[in-house]
Enzyme design. Structure first.
Site, PDB file in Angstrom:
ATOM      1  N   HIS A   1       0.811  -1.215   0.000  1.00 31.12           N
ATOM      2  CA  HIS A   1       0.000   0.000   0.000  1.00 31.12           C
ATOM      3  C   HIS A   1       0.846   1.266   0.000  1.00 31.12           C
ATOM      4  O   HIS A   1       0.431   2.288  -0.569  1.00 31.12           O
ATOM      5  CB  HIS A   1      -0.973  -0.031   1.168  1.00 31.12           C
ATOM      6  CG  HIS A   1      -2.011  -1.101   1.023  1.00 31.12           C
ATOM      7  ND1 HIS A   1      -2.518  -1.816   2.083  1.00 31.12           N
ATOM      8  CD2 HIS A   1      -2.615  -1.600  -0.086  1.00 31.12           C
ATOM      9  CE1 HIS A   1      -3.398  -2.691   1.634  1.00 31.12           C
ATOM     10  NE2 HIS A   1      -3.465  -2.590   0.323  1.00 31.12           N
TER      11      HIS A   1
ATOM     12  N   SER B   1      -6.672  -2.119  -0.698  1.00 30.32           N
ATOM     13  CA  SER B   1      -6.261  -1.445  -1.932  1.00 30.32           C
ATOM     14  C   SER B   1      -7.375  -0.629  -2.594  1.00 30.32           C
ATOM     15  O   SER B   1      -7.121   0.483  -3.071  1.00 30.32           O
ATOM     16  CB  SER B   1      -5.708  -2.465  -2.932  1.00 30.32           C
ATOM     17  OG  SER B   1      -4.604  -3.142  -2.385  1.00 30.32           O
TER      18      SER B   1
ATOM     19  N   ASP C   1     -14.116 -12.756 -12.191  1.00 27.86           N
ATOM     20  CA  ASP C   1     -12.699 -13.119 -12.263  1.00 27.86           C
ATOM     21  C   ASP C   1     -11.915 -11.938 -12.820  1.00 27.86           C
ATOM     22  O   ASP C   1     -12.059 -11.580 -13.984  1.00 27.86           O
ATOM     23  CB  ASP C   1     -12.528 -14.347 -13.157  1.00 27.86           C
ATOM     24  CG  ASP C   1     -11.103 -14.862 -13.190  1.00 27.86           C
ATOM     25  OD1 ASP C   1     -10.173 -14.087 -12.877  1.00 27.86           O
ATOM     26  OD2 ASP C   1     -10.901 -16.034 -13.538  1.00 27.86           O
ATOM     27  N   GLY C   2     -11.088 -11.318 -11.973  1.00 25.23           N
ATOM     28  CA  GLY C   2     -10.334 -10.153 -12.400  1.00 25.23           C
ATOM     29  C   GLY C   2      -9.367 -10.439 -13.530  1.00 25.23           C
ATOM     30  O   GLY C   2      -9.108  -9.577 -14.373  1.00 25.23           O
TER      31      GLY C   2
ATOM     32  N   ASP D   1      -3.079  -8.716  -7.526  1.00 28.28           N
ATOM     33  CA  ASP D   1      -2.627  -9.312  -6.262  1.00 28.28           C
ATOM     34  C   ASP D   1      -3.589 -10.403  -5.810  1.00 28.28           C
ATOM     35  O   ASP D   1      -4.315 -10.241  -4.829  1.00 28.28           O
ATOM     36  CB  ASP D   1      -2.450  -8.245  -5.169  1.00 28.28           C
ATOM     37  CG  ASP D   1      -3.734  -7.497  -4.871  1.00 28.28           C
ATOM     38  OD1 ASP D   1      -4.637  -7.500  -5.727  1.00 28.28           O
ATOM     39  OD2 ASP D   1      -3.851  -6.935  -3.767  1.00 28.28           O
TER      40      ASP D   1
END
Length: 287
Positions: free
Chosen positions: A19, A100, A148-149, A169
């Site tokens: 971060h 995030s 689903d990214g 990530d």
């Protein structure tokens, strides 16, 4: 099986690294007037309580952000990180930790049509994320999907403004995540070579984890794009039988030119603040 359900680990040393870097990258991108798009492929729940059962079970935040806050670091990268997290809490308290999605959204501009796309597959986390985002009242600035990214990323590159940050990530709970990360970066650079890509990964005794940064470097070099790779290891705690995750890394393609000097100052301070024994250390390399 390696498990990284984020509620158990919010605010740990890996979050501190990830971060702090994320903040620096988004700040750099928003310094120019052109709108940006941020895509978070594995968004999690977005916000976490550091005093709930998940966080109390692991206690990892105590070896992460709590310990860092007590040392009062001087590096601007770390001071900025601590100040942003503090902004989600009452003065003097540290009960809420922004993941995030909320770190990125906090830095996006209202007067410019910046966009944030969030993807999360886990049913519990995606439901929590939707509830947290609703509280933002951010309108069209934030869009989220239970999807689903890795798959959805293709539809968002390149963005209309031709300026974007892609954060990748996953939990790495299954070995196939490593290959999916590699393919996502490879495909992303083909679609949008000038975008900034940021990959977080755990450093664990698994061949796929060991090979990942080498494979990412190869992809960036083949595409002729600059890259940066930073790692942080807090080392072994001799008093603990189960060590948990002790190291992680971030790999960026097309990083801001300001990031390397900022990390060169910040990483040694992170090791001083969070290091706890044998194996502690940091690395920083860039093309």
């Amino acid at each position: 099986m390696f498990s990284y359900r984020h509620g158990f680990h919010a605010g740990n040393h890996a979050d501190v690294l990830k971060h702090a870097v994320l903040i620096a990258v988004v700040r750099h991108l928003t310094a120019k007037p052109t709108p940006i798009t941020v895509v978070d492929t594995h968004a999690g729940a977005g916000l976490y309580r550091l005093d709930d059962d998940f966080a109390d079970t692991s206690g990892e935040a105590r070896d992460g952000i709590f310990k860092l806050r007590e040392t009062h670091p001087e590096a601007p990268l770390l001071k900025d990180y601590l100040a942003l997290v503090a902004g989600f809490n009452r003065p003097g308290e540290l009960r809420i930790y922004p993941g995030s999605p909320f770190v990125a959204q906090h830095l996006l501009r209202q007067e410019v049509p910046d966009r944030l796309w969030l993807f999360e597959m886990h049913p519990t986390d995606s439901k929590a994320l939707a509830a947290h985002v609703e509280q933002l009242d951010a309108g069209r600035q934030v869009r989220l999907q239970r999807a689903d990214g890795f798959e959805q990323l293709k539809a968002h590159l390149p963005p209309p403004s031709r300026r974007a940050l892609v954060l990748i990530d996953p939990s790495y709970e299954i070995k196939s995540d490593y290959g999916k990360v590699v393919r996502a970066l490879q495909d992303g650079l083909k679609r949008f070579a000038t975008g900034t890509y940021m990959v977080w990964y755990p450093i664990i005794p698994r061949p796929e984890a060991h090979e990942l940064p080498r494979r990412l470097k190869t992809i960036a070099n083949q595409a002729g794009r600059p890259w940066l790779h930073a790692t942080l290891a807090i080392g072994q705690d001799e008093a603990k039988q189960r060590q948990g995750l002790t190291a992680s890394g971030v790999f960026l393609v097309n990083p801001p030119h300001t990031l390397k000097p900022a990390l060169r100052e910040a990483l040694p301070q992170l090791v001083d603040a969070l290091g706890r024994g044998r194996g502690k250390g940091q690395t920083l390399e860039a093309s």
